[in-house]
Design a protein around this motif. Structure first.
Motif, short mmCIF file in Angstrom:
data_model
loop_
_atom_site.label_atom_id
_atom_site.label_comp_id
_atom_site.label_asym_id
_atom_site.label_seq_id
_atom_site.Cartn_x
_atom_site.Cartn_y
_atom_site.Cartn_z
N LYS A 126 2.34 1.66 6.60
CA LYS A 126 0.95 1.50 7.02
C LYS A 126 0.03 2.36 6.16
CE LYS A 126 1.32 0.02 11.84
NZ LYS A 126 0.90 0.30 13.23
N THR A 127 0.49 3.56 5.81
CA THR A 127 -0.31 4.43 4.95
C THR A 127 -0.53 3.78 3.59
OG1 THR A 127 0.65 6.38 6.03
CG2 THR A 127 -0.44 6.74 3.93
N ILE A 128 0.52 3.21 3.02
CA ILE A 128 0.43 2.56 1.71
C ILE A 128 -0.49 1.35 1.78
CG2 ILE A 128 1.75 1.20 0.04
CD1 ILE A 128 4.09 3.14 0.62
N GLU A 129 -0.34 0.54 2.82
CA GLU A 129 -1.20 -0.65 2.97
C GLU A 129 -2.67 -0.26 3.11
OE1 GLU A 129 0.64 -2.48 6.32
OE2 GLU A 129 2.11 -3.60 5.12
N LEU A 169 -8.11 0.31 0.44
CA LEU A 169 -9.23 1.18 0.07
C LEU A 169 -9.34 1.37 -1.44
CD1 LEU A 169 -8.80 3.92 2.82
CD2 LEU A 169 -10.53 2.12 2.74
N GLY A 170 -8.44 0.72 -2.20
CA GLY A 170 -8.49 0.82 -3.65
C GLY A 170 -7.87 2.08 -4.21
#
Length: 235
Positions: free
Chosen positions: A119-122, A127-128
Motif C-alpha cells: 500500500k505504501t508503494i502504491e 503521488l509521483g
C-alpha cells in the motif's frame, strides 16, 4: 483522560528506552514492559516499575491478557507501544485494550497504510514518488513471469508485519536477496509451502535518508530529516 501512568512496551529495544527517558523527564510515571527481564529499558532510572509479558510472536492471546493484567495492576491510563510487533498486536485487539487504557497509536485504517509495504508503494506511485519496480503475488508462476525483466539483484521482503491482519505471514525474515532469476526461483520455491510469498523488488544501491515525524490530528508538529549511518541488515 489524565495520562500520569504510562505503560511502554518493547523495553528491550532502544526506541523504547528513548520513550521511557522522554516521559520520565516530563515527570510521568512510567512502567517499562518487555518479554524478557534482561533489557535496557529496565535499567533506566526513569522506569518506575517493570513488568513482563508473553511475546505476541509466541502467543498473541496470552500477550493481550498479560497487557490487560499489567494495566490493571499498575493503574495504567495510557499504553505506548514502542515496537511494531506490540503496536500491531494491540491494534488487533484495540476494542478490548481501550476498555482499560488509551492506546497511543493511529487508528486501524491509518496503521494499515503504514504497515503494509504494498500500500505504501502504491501510494508513492500515485503521488509521483519514484519507487523500485515491485511485484507482489502468492502465485509462483505469475511472480516469476512478472519479474523476468527485473534488474538483478532483487530483494525479497515480507509485505508487512507477520502479526498484522492484512499482511499475516510465517516467512520469518526481513529481507533476502537473489542475484539471478535462477536464485529467485529457488528461493521462492523454498518459501511456497508457507502459502504466502514475499514481495520481489529491484535492489537500489545508495544510502538511507529518512524523515521522522510527529503528527497531531494530521498536523505535523515536528519533522526530522536524517541519514541512517547504520542499516540492519548492513547490505
Amino acid at each position: 483522560m489524565k495520562t500520569d501512568r504510562v505503560l511502554v512496551t518493547g523495553a528491550d529495544q532502544h526506541q523504547a528506552l528513548a520513550v521511557i527517558r522522554g516521559l520520565g523527564l516530563a515527570g510521568i510515571f512510567v512502567v517499562a514492559a518487555s518479554p524478557t527481564s534482561r533489557c535496557i529499558g529496565f535499567a533506566s532510572r526513569y522506569a518506575r516499575e517493570t513488568a513482563l509479558y508473553t511475546s505476541p510472536h509466541v502467543d498473541i492471546e496470552r500477550f493481550i491478557a498479560d497487557i490487560i493484567e499489567i494495566v490493571q495492576r499498575h493503574q495504567i491510563t495510557m499504553i505506548v507501544p514502542a515496537v511494531e510487533s506490540t503496536l500491531v498486536a494491540l491494534d488487533r485487539y484495540r476494542e478490548r485494550i481501550e476498555q482499560h487504557a488509551v492506546l497511543a497509536a493511529p487508528d486501524s485504517a491509518t496503521l494499515d497504510w503504514a504497515v503494509d509495504k504494498l500500500k505504501t508503494i502504491e501510494t508513492a506511485e500515485q503521488l509521483g514518488v519514484p519507487v523500485p519496480r515491485t511485484h507482489c503475488s502468492d502465485d509462483l508462476e505469475e511472480t516469476l513471469t512478472k519479474t523476468r525483466d527485473f534488474r538483478f539483484p532483487v530483494a525479497l521482503k515480507p509485505r508487512g508485519n507477520s502479526l498484522h491482519a492484512t499482511t499475516l505471514n510465517q516467512l520469518g525474515f526481513k529481507v533476502k536477496y537473489a542475484r539471478t532469476p535462477a536464485e529467485l526461483e529457488q528461493l521462492l520455491c523454498s518459501l511456497q509451502p508457507g502459502g504466502v510469498l514475499p514481495m520481489v523488488q529491484e535492489y537500489v544501491y545508495g544510502i538511507g535518508v529518512c524523515v521522522a515525524a510527529l503528527f497531531e490530528r494530521g498536523r505535523p508538529v515536528v519533522l526530522l530529516p536524517y541519514q541512517r549511518v547504520r542499516e540492519l541488515p548492513l547490505t
